[in-house]
Scaffold this motif. Sequence first.
Motif, PDB file in Angstrom:
ATOM      1  N   GLU A 111       0.827  -1.204   0.000  1.00 31.21           N
ATOM      2  CA  GLU A 111       0.000   0.000   0.000  1.00 31.21           C
ATOM      3  C   GLU A 111       0.867   1.262   0.000  1.00 31.21           C
ATOM      4  OE1 GLU A 111      -0.491  -2.678   1.709  1.00 31.21           O
ATOM      5  OE2 GLU A 111      -2.612  -3.257   1.650  1.00 31.21           O
ATOM      6  N   PHE A 112       1.950   1.246   0.764  1.00 35.09           N
ATOM      7  CA  PHE A 112       2.811   2.427   0.807  1.00 35.09           C
ATOM      8  C   PHE A 112       3.622   2.570  -0.476  1.00 35.09           C
ATOM      9  CE2 PHE A 112       1.949   2.004   5.365  1.00 35.09           C
ATOM     10  CZ  PHE A 112       1.613   3.322   5.652  1.00 35.09           C
ATOM     11  N   ARG A 113       3.973   1.461  -1.096  1.00 44.03           N
ATOM     12  CA  ARG A 113       4.646   1.544  -2.403  1.00 44.03           C
ATOM     13  C   ARG A 113       3.725   2.204  -3.431  1.00 44.03           C
ATOM     14  NH1 ARG A 113       6.432  -3.901  -1.068  1.00 44.03           N
ATOM     15  NH2 ARG A 113       8.654  -3.843  -0.520  1.00 44.03           N
ATOM     16  N   SER A 167      10.139  12.196   5.170  1.00 43.59           N
ATOM     17  CA  SER A 167      10.395  11.639   3.845  1.00 43.59           C
ATOM     18  C   SER A 167      11.419  10.512   3.944  1.00 43.59           C
ATOM     19  CB  SER A 167      10.916  12.736   2.904  1.00 43.59           C
ATOM     20  OG  SER A 167       9.958  13.747   2.728  1.00 43.59           O
ATOM     21  N   GLY A 168      12.408  10.724   4.821  1.00 38.62           N
ATOM     22  CA  GLY A 168      13.471   9.734   4.988  1.00 38.62           C
ATOM     23  C   GLY A 168      13.002   8.418   5.575  1.00 38.62           C
ATOM     24  N   ILE A 169      11.924   8.445   6.327  1.00 33.67           N
ATOM     25  CA  ILE A 169      11.413   7.211   6.936  1.00 33.67           C
ATOM     26  C   ILE A 169      11.048   6.169   5.878  1.00 33.67           C
ATOM     27  CG2 ILE A 169       9.376   6.275   8.127  1.00 33.67           C
ATOM     28  CD1 ILE A 169       9.564   8.494  10.115  1.00 33.67           C
ATOM     29  N   PHE A 170      10.653   6.627   4.700  1.00 35.83           N
ATOM     30  CA  PHE A 170      10.194   5.710   3.656  1.00 35.83           C
ATOM     31  C   PHE A 170      11.316   5.228   2.740  1.00 35.83           C
ATOM     32  CE2 PHE A 170       6.561   8.121   5.036  1.00 35.83           C
ATOM     33  CZ  PHE A 170       5.577   7.157   5.162  1.00 35.83           C
ATOM     34  N   GLU A 171      12.531   5.716   2.948  1.00 33.62           N
ATOM     35  CA  GLU A 171      13.649   5.322   2.099  1.00 33.62           C
ATOM     36  C   GLU A 171      13.928   3.811   2.114  1.00 33.62           C
ATOM     37  OE1 GLU A 171      15.502   7.133  -0.177  1.00 33.62           O
ATOM     38  OE2 GLU A 171      13.836   8.506   0.167  1.00 33.62           O
ATOM     39  N   PRO A 172      13.861   3.133   3.277  1.00 34.30           N
ATOM     40  CA  PRO A 172      14.118   1.685   3.269  1.00 34.30           C
ATOM     41  C   PRO A 172      13.184   0.922   2.330  1.00 34.30           C
ATOM     42  CG  PRO A 172      14.201   2.493   5.509  1.00 34.30           C
ATOM     43  CD  PRO A 172      13.696   3.635   4.662  1.00 34.30           C
ATOM     44  N   GLY A 176      14.711  -1.327  -1.059  1.00 30.97           N
ATOM     45  CA  GLY A 176      14.726  -2.778  -0.932  1.00 30.97           C
ATOM     46  C   GLY A 176      15.282  -3.326   0.359  1.00 30.97           C
ATOM     47  N   MET A 177      15.289  -2.534   1.426  1.00 34.38           N
ATOM     48  CA  MET A 177      15.742  -3.039   2.722  1.00 34.38           C
ATOM     49  C   MET A 177      14.703  -3.993   3.297  1.00 34.38           C
ATOM     50  SD  MET A 177      17.323   0.231   4.756  1.00 34.38           S
ATOM     51  CE  MET A 177      18.795   1.085   4.201  1.00 34.38           C
ATOM     52  N   ASN A 178      15.155  -4.928   4.121  1.00 31.27           N
ATOM     53  CA  ASN A 178      14.209  -5.760   4.855  1.00 31.27           C
ATOM     54  C   ASN A 178      13.834  -5.059   6.156  1.00 31.27           C
ATOM     55  OD1 ASN A 178      16.234  -6.323   6.848  1.00 31.27           O
ATOM     56  ND2 ASN A 178      17.001  -8.024   5.604  1.00 31.27           N
ATOM     57  N   ARG A 179      12.925  -5.655   6.907  1.00 27.11           N
ATOM     58  CA  ARG A 179      12.404  -5.015   8.120  1.00 27.11           C
ATOM     59  C   ARG A 179      13.514  -4.768   9.146  1.00 27.11           C
ATOM     60  NH1 ARG A 179       6.912  -5.303  10.573  1.00 27.11           N
ATOM     61  NH2 ARG A 179       6.386  -6.604   8.783  1.00 27.11           N
ATOM     62  N   GLU A 180      14.387  -5.739   9.326  1.00 19.99           N
ATOM     63  CA  GLU A 180      15.461  -5.591  10.310  1.00 19.99           C
ATOM     64  C   GLU A 180      16.404  -4.440   9.940  1.00 19.99           C
ATOM     65  OE1 GLU A 180      19.022  -8.277  12.390  1.00 19.99           O
ATOM     66  OE2 GLU A 180      17.713  -9.134  10.855  1.00 19.99           O
ATOM     67  N   GLU A 181      16.754  -4.366   8.673  1.00 19.73           N
ATOM     68  CA  GLU A 181      17.618  -3.280   8.200  1.00 19.73           C
ATOM     69  C   GLU A 181      16.923  -1.928   8.357  1.00 19.73           C
ATOM     70  OE1 GLU A 181      20.054  -5.668   4.668  1.00 19.73           O
ATOM     71  OE2 GLU A 181      18.108  -4.744   4.236  1.00 19.73           O
ATOM     72  N   GLN A 183      14.658  -1.116  10.597  1.00 20.65           N
ATOM     73  CA  GLN A 183      14.620  -0.741  12.006  1.00 20.65           C
ATOM     74  C   GLN A 183      15.961  -0.163  12.453  1.00 20.65           C
ATOM     75  OE1 GLN A 183      12.224  -0.358  13.919  1.00 20.65           O
ATOM     76  NE2 GLN A 183      10.548  -1.666  13.246  1.00 20.65           N
ATOM     77  N   PHE A 184      17.052  -0.747  12.000  1.00 18.07           N
ATOM     78  CA  PHE A 184      18.376  -0.212  12.311  1.00 18.07           C
ATOM     79  C   PHE A 184      18.519   1.186  11.714  1.00 18.07           C
ATOM     80  CE2 PHE A 184      22.828   0.482  11.156  1.00 18.07           C
ATOM     81  CZ  PHE A 184      23.451   0.297  12.382  1.00 18.07           C
ATOM     82  N   TYR A 185      18.060   1.342  10.488  1.00 18.78           N
ATOM     83  CA  TYR A 185      18.146   2.623   9.785  1.00 18.78           C
ATOM     84  C   TYR A 185      17.374   3.712  10.516  1.00 18.78           C
ATOM     85  CZ  TYR A 185      16.582   6.153   6.424  1.00 18.78           C
ATOM     86  OH  TYR A 185      16.245   7.334   5.810  1.00 18.78           O
ATOM     87  N   VAL A 186      16.134   3.419  10.946  1.00 19.45           N
ATOM     88  CA  VAL A 186      15.311   4.459  11.550  1.00 19.45           C
ATOM     89  C   VAL A 186      15.883   4.898  12.892  1.00 19.45           C
ATOM     90  CG1 VAL A 186      13.611   3.100  12.897  1.00 19.45           C
ATOM     91  CG2 VAL A 186      12.912   5.221  11.746  1.00 19.45           C
TER      92      VAL A 186
END
Length: 230
Positions: A111-113, A167-172, A176-181, A183-186
């Motif tokens: 949905e977000f994509r 805007s940056g929150i949606f970058e992962p 193509g990051m997975n959920r774990e990546e 979470q680390f990013y945010v």
Amino acid sequence: MPKRISGVSARLLECAKSEFLEKGFQDASIREIAKKADTSSRAVYTRFPNKEGLFDAIVGPATEKLIALYRDYGDTYWAEYQTTLEVPSFSSDPTEIYSKMMDHIFDHADEFRLAIRCLEGTRYKAMVEALTEINCRHLSKFFAMRGAENQEITLKILHLLTHTFYSGIFEPLQHGMNREEAQFYVKKLCDFFVSGLILPMQQLVVALSACLFFIAVIWAMVLILKTPKK
């Protein structure tokens, strides 16, 4: 009025999501969506006003829930300070709400994509702006309670920085990051932005001045090295 057949709306939404993801909004076909859902185009228009309405029925609940998630957090966090007029400190774990938001984004990744990619990103832009406005509304109180100087300028800058953050929150999701990546990013994103906001404004000015001085020194060294020797 004929009674609607149970389950058709759900099938239409699922098939429409698949069609939009595959072809985008413009090239998606109502006729093809209806065919995949084992119904007629008429059944689509009796449930949704048009193709855009069908799209919003898919994307809207996920984006609205994300906005509500953050709005509820902000209202709860700031409520206790509205009566005491005490200057609040930021949460000891400022990443908690953003971790929840990231989970929600990944729970509804398709949905977000669609919100980001379709209709020129208008739903995505509206969502980011809504999150920004909620955040700025609360943080403006924070700066007012601290008696920050030049508040009008400060709030304009704050709006730009906050908009960049959301805007940056949606970058992962877009990279193509997975959920774990993600979470680390945010958490790193929060460290970068929140740490700057909790600095006193005077310290922020000093830090920026130091950076500008450092850049000036480097630039001067470059010019010296480029100057031909006699």
